[in-house]
Design an enzyme around this catalytic site. Structure first.
Site, PDB file in Angstrom:
ATOM      1  N   CYS A 246      41.811  47.077 -76.755  1.00 30.77           N
ATOM      2  CA  CYS A 246      41.526  46.036 -77.746  1.00 30.77           C
ATOM      3  C   CYS A 246      41.454  46.662 -79.134  1.00 30.77           C
ATOM      4  O   CYS A 246      40.616  47.527 -79.401  1.00 30.77           O
ATOM      5  CB  CYS A 246      40.206  45.331 -77.439  1.00 30.77           C
ATOM      6  SG  CYS A 246      39.716  44.210 -78.780  1.00 30.77           S
ATOM      7  N   ILE A 247      42.319  46.199 -80.015  1.00 37.92           N
ATOM      8  CA  ILE A 247      42.428  46.848 -81.324  1.00 37.92           C
ATOM      9  C   ILE A 247      41.166  46.653 -82.169  1.00 37.92           C
ATOM     10  O   ILE A 247      40.714  47.586 -82.844  1.00 37.92           O
ATOM     11  CB  ILE A 247      43.707  46.369 -82.077  1.00 37.92           C
ATOM     12  CG1 ILE A 247      43.893  47.150 -83.376  1.00 37.92           C
ATOM     13  CG2 ILE A 247      43.678  44.873 -82.335  1.00 37.92           C
ATOM     14  CD1 ILE A 247      45.272  47.002 -83.984  1.00 37.92           C
TER      15      ILE A 247
END
Lengths: 96, 130, 125
Positions: free
Chosen positions: B78-79
């Protein structure tokens, strides 16, 4: 039938109550990691509502020196059995 | 069956990553497909390129990379959760004006939409919590 | 697999953690918002400490930490209107629905036990 997965001991967290509260009458509970403590005869009473539907992960019991110390009502499975439990369940819910 | 794993636990501070890796191998050994591992919350730290555990401990990054190399399992990070925790690939490092980068392929920075697609697209999603 | 229950939604996000103390509540809400933005039908279930996320008059933290109250106000915009609260947990906090910032559906124990069954995917935070 759903598989619930719990990784906390009833001695350290009340999350097991939340898991039980969302379980249907067919659902199963698998104890993993620190959760396997709940399989001990002195603690298994917290899961008495789940008679016959309580499982514990063998590798986590062995790592903690608890293999062979489980209550007779608990079904011990290895990681292959863990996968098998997820195959049999429609979906899984994790509690931590 | 098509499986997916959501990992929320950080490396070495929780057992979650070890449990997830072992479960992943067991899933594949039983002939299932693993559609992806999604790293979220403290789980994003499993993608730290510079991870250097003592030699007598399992190397988690090597474990994940092996899963990708041998079975082509996508490793999705997840960025938003990663950037907050100082984890970024070369592209993001450039974008944020940082020297060096802490994430590299085969880990890929991606959005939460991927988690939703993965979770609803597979037959079984199993979460390993911190 | 004998009886397939009627689905209430695609995704059930269970929120067990309060605001400020950890990022789990915020990250759970983020997952819910993204799923809703992608057109998925999302329900939220607040349990235990997580119910405190709905208490009125929350503020930012002393260093300006955002908390989650503003995010909760956006739920309606994302068409997330199924907000479920564990009745026992609500009573445990000494709260009633009127103490909460959003309208909720309070569940008794039998309603609690069916929620994971009637959603296609369950994520706990």
């Amino acid at each position: 039938m759903l598989l619930h997965i719990l990784n906390r001991s009833p001695l350290s967290s009340l999350v097991y109550r939340q898991a039980i509260a969302t379980m249907g009458t067919e659902d199963r509970l698998l104890l993993i990691e620190d959760g396997v403590q709940g399989a001990l005869p002195t603690l298994v009473r917290h899961f008495e509502a789940l008679e016959g539907r309580l499982f514990a992960l063998r590798e986590d019991l062995v790592a903690r020196g608890l293999a062979g110390k489980c209550d007779a009502s608990v079904q011990v499975v290895d990681v292959d059995g863990f996968v098998e439990l997820t195959e049999e369940a429609e979906r899984t819910v994790s509690w931590y | 069956m098509r499986y997916a794993i959501l990992l929320l636990g950080g490396p070495y501070s929780a057992q979650a990553a070890h449990s997830a890796l072992r479960f992943a191998r067991a899933v594949l050994a039983r002939g299932h497909r693993l559609e992806g591992v999604f790293f979220y919350h403290d789980g994003v730290q499993n993608a730290a390129r510079l991870m250097a555990p003592p030699q007598d401990e399992p190397h988690l990054v090597d474990g994940w990379v092996g899963l990708n190399a041998e079975q082509g399992v996508p490793l999705m990070v997840c960025i938003a959760a990663a950037l907050r925790r100082g984890l970024m690939d070369e592209r993001e490092a450039t974008r944020h004006g940082k020297q060096g980068h802490s994430v590299e392929a085969p880990f890929e920075l991606t959005g939460l939409g991927q988690l939703v697609d993965l979770g609803l697209g597979c037959d079984r999603l199993v979460t390993f919590g911190p | 697999m004998t009886d397939v229950p009627p689905y209430h939604g695609d995704l059930l996000v269970i929120l067990r953690h309060g605001p400020h103390g950890s990022s789990l509540l915020r990250e759970g809400l983020d997952a819910a918002l993204v799923a809703a933005a992608f057109g998925r039908d999302v329900s939220l279930l607040f349990m235990g400490e997580g119910i405190s996320a709905l208490v009125r008059d929350q503020q930012v933290g002393p260093l300006g930490q955002k908390g989650t109250a503003a995010t909760l106000q956006m739920l309606e915009m994302y068409d997330i209107d199924r907000l479920l609260v564990d009745g026992e947990g609500l009573a445990g906090l000494g709260l009633a629905p009127r103490d909460l910032m959003l309208p909720v559906e309070v569940l008794d124990s039998s309603a609690m036990a069916v929620q994971p069954k009637v959603h296609r995917l369950v994520l706990t935070f």
